[in-house]
Design a protein around this motif. Structure first.
Motif, mmCIF file in Angstrom:
data_model
loop_
_atom_site.group_PDB
_atom_site.id
_atom_site.type_symbol
_atom_site.label_atom_id
_atom_site.label_comp_id
_atom_site.label_asym_id
_atom_site.label_seq_id
_atom_site.Cartn_x
_atom_site.Cartn_y
_atom_site.Cartn_z
ATOM 1 N N MET A 5 -27.828 -108.223 -3.526
ATOM 2 C CA MET A 5 -27.419 -108.710 -4.765
ATOM 3 C C MET A 5 -28.633 -109.633 -5.109
ATOM 4 N N PHE A 40 -17.217 -98.206 0.340
ATOM 5 C CA PHE A 40 -18.452 -97.463 0.763
ATOM 6 C C PHE A 40 -17.507 -96.351 1.391
ATOM 7 N N ASN A 92 -15.913 -108.292 -1.644
ATOM 8 C CA ASN A 92 -15.549 -109.093 -2.807
ATOM 9 C C ASN A 92 -14.749 -108.210 -3.919
ATOM 10 N N VAL A 151 -13.247 -101.001 -4.664
ATOM 11 C CA VAL A 151 -14.674 -100.422 -4.487
ATOM 12 C C VAL A 151 -14.851 -100.297 -3.040
ATOM 13 N N TYR A 186 -11.293 -106.480 -9.809
ATOM 14 C CA TYR A 186 -10.623 -106.089 -10.478
ATOM 15 C C TYR A 186 -10.304 -104.532 -10.304
ATOM 16 N N ASN A 187 -11.157 -103.999 -9.337
ATOM 17 C CA ASN A 187 -11.233 -102.563 -9.240
ATOM 18 C C ASN A 187 -11.099 -102.412 -7.507
ATOM 19 N N VAL A 222 -15.335 -103.009 0.121
ATOM 20 C CA VAL A 222 -16.223 -104.010 -0.044
ATOM 21 C C VAL A 222 -15.673 -105.389 0.191
ATOM 22 N N LYS A 234 -15.143 -95.944 -6.556
ATOM 23 C CA LYS A 234 -14.423 -96.928 -7.314
ATOM 24 C C LYS A 234 -13.152 -96.550 -7.965
ATOM 25 N N GLU A 283 -23.260 -93.327 -6.533
ATOM 26 C CA GLU A 283 -24.506 -92.797 -5.437
ATOM 27 C C GLU A 283 -24.552 -94.416 -4.919
ATOM 28 N N ARG A 284 -24.644 -94.580 -3.621
ATOM 29 C CA ARG A 284 -24.916 -95.893 -2.914
ATOM 30 C C ARG A 284 -26.366 -96.506 -3.069
ATOM 31 N N ILE A 285 -26.399 -97.812 -3.668
ATOM 32 C CA ILE A 285 -27.499 -98.340 -3.638
ATOM 33 C C ILE A 285 -27.837 -99.008 -2.350
ATOM 34 N N VAL A 317 -26.943 -97.620 -11.617
ATOM 35 C CA VAL A 317 -26.698 -96.606 -10.750
ATOM 36 C C VAL A 317 -26.100 -95.511 -11.156
ATOM 37 N N PHE A 345 -24.814 -110.756 -9.637
ATOM 38 C CA PHE A 345 -23.913 -109.968 -8.658
ATOM 39 C C PHE A 345 -23.751 -108.476 -8.882
ATOM 40 N N ILE A 389 -25.100 -102.491 -11.542
ATOM 41 C CA ILE A 389 -24.190 -101.642 -11.687
ATOM 42 C C ILE A 389 -23.017 -102.173 -12.348
#
Ligand SMILES: Nc1ncnc2c1ncn2[C@@H]1O[C@H](COP(=O)(O)OP(=O)(O)O)[C@@H](O)[C@H]1O
Ligand SMILES: [Mg+2]
Length: 314
Positions: A124, A54, A46, A52, A49-50, A44, A78, A117-119, A102, A213, A225
């Motif tokens: 946002m 798709f 943005n 993430v 701290y992790n 993604v 993630k 799961e992808r939302i 989620v 967000f 999420i």
């Protein structure tokens, strides 16, 4: 493949653990790819701290809470540095079990891996421009989460205690040699005075980082999420929301906008406006305290929000 800004954040937040994690990252990612049959991995934009991303998952069988479920298609991967907050997030995702939050498909806390799961479409809440509307949506999602605590006992010790966060704030005066540094003394005194009363309210499992967000559009509805999994009184949940969208709650309109928000949140949650206002002040001061070592802008923004909130009449 990791962006420089992300690498810098991981180093500054996690120190030596972060350094090790960055070195191991390619093999952790490999492990996730093999385990869940992932392809077309798109990080993604943005990242904070992790890591993430798709991805497509070709695996049709996944184990979730000892139940075999079938899944394939679009997922979100993630990966985080294994630490208390990530363990609490995994425990919260498991606890809410797709109810307003989620759905987690699988996880490996030791390796810091989460498959979600992808939302979709996944816009946002910050993209909704009508502030009354988005505050109503937020209030609905929020109250739905709390409902879960009524029916399911919160037992795990993995969750964060809100009292621990605010205990951290007790380091403020010692940090400034008995003074309050850039924090207006009146605000600090106010937090010290109201917090014991606020904290004595009944506790539920909160999301803990509830803002524009972290709430995404899901079909006709909305899902949240990134739950922190925090045990504390319900009033705290509005705190992060009232500081957001980040950097937009300022100027001559901030007070009037927040006043409207407090009215909507109070009506929908049944919590008193005055209680929500005090939680907003307390969270804004806490947020400023957290920003102290990171950046002056965050500190300044959160403090001006705290001042604005403190002056609102209810
Ligand atoms: N399940 C999901 N479906 C769609 N988009 C997601 C999903 N999870 C995360 N995202 C996107 O990734 C971004 C970062 O995810 P998040 O869990 O909030 O990471 P962090 O813990 O680093 O804040 C979100 O703002 C959102 O845009
Ligand atoms: Mg987030």
């Amino acid at each position: 493949m990791l962006p420089d800004a992300f690498v810098t954040t991981i180093r500054s937040v996690f120190g030596a653990d972060g350094e090790r994690w960055l070195a191991d990252f390619p093999s952790i990612l490999d492990e996730a790819v093999r385990r869940w049959g992932l392809s077309d991995i798109q990080p993604v934009e943005n990242l904070s701290y992790n890591f993430v991303a798709f991805a497509d998952s070709k695996v049709s069988r996944l184990w979730m809470q000892n139940q075999e479920i079938l899944h394939s298609g679009q997922v979100v991967l993630k990966i985080g540095v294994p630490h208390r907050e990530l363990f609490s997030e995994i425990a919260a995702l498991r606890y809410f079990d797709g109810d307003g939050v989620v759905r987690m498909l699988d996880s490996d806390p030791g390796k810091g891996l989460i498959l979600l799961e992808r939302i979709s479409p996944g816009l946002m809440l910050a993209t909704v421009m009508d502030d009354d509307r988005r505050t109503q949506i937020a209030a609905e999602v929020m109250t739905r989460l709390w409902e879960k605590s009524k029916t399911t006992k919160v037992v795990t010790t993995k969750f964060i205690q809100l009292s621990d966060w605010f205990d951290g704030l007790k380091g403020l005066r010692p940090h400034f040699g008995g003074g309050t540094g850039p924090f207006p003394v009146k605000l600090v005194e106010r937090v010290e005075a109201v917090l014991p009363g606020l904290m004595s309210a009944p506790e539920v499992l909160l999301h803990g980082d509830f803002h524009h967000f972290n709430i995404l559009s899901h079909g006709e509805g909305w899902l949240v999420i990134d739950p922190k999994g925090v045990i504390g009184p319900r009033g705290y949940e509005s705190g992060p929301l009232l500081l957001n969208p980040w950097d937009q709650v300022k100027g001559p309109d901030a007070r009037r906008m927040t006043q409207r928000r407090l009215a909507i949140l109070s009506e929908r949650t049944g919590l008193e406006r005055g209680v929500l206002r005090e939680w907003a002040v307390c969270h804004a001061v806490l947020s400023a305290w957290w920003s102290l070592d990171e950046n002056d802008k965050g500190l300044e923004y959160a403090l001006q929000c705290a001042e604005a909130f403190a002056g609102i009449e209810v």
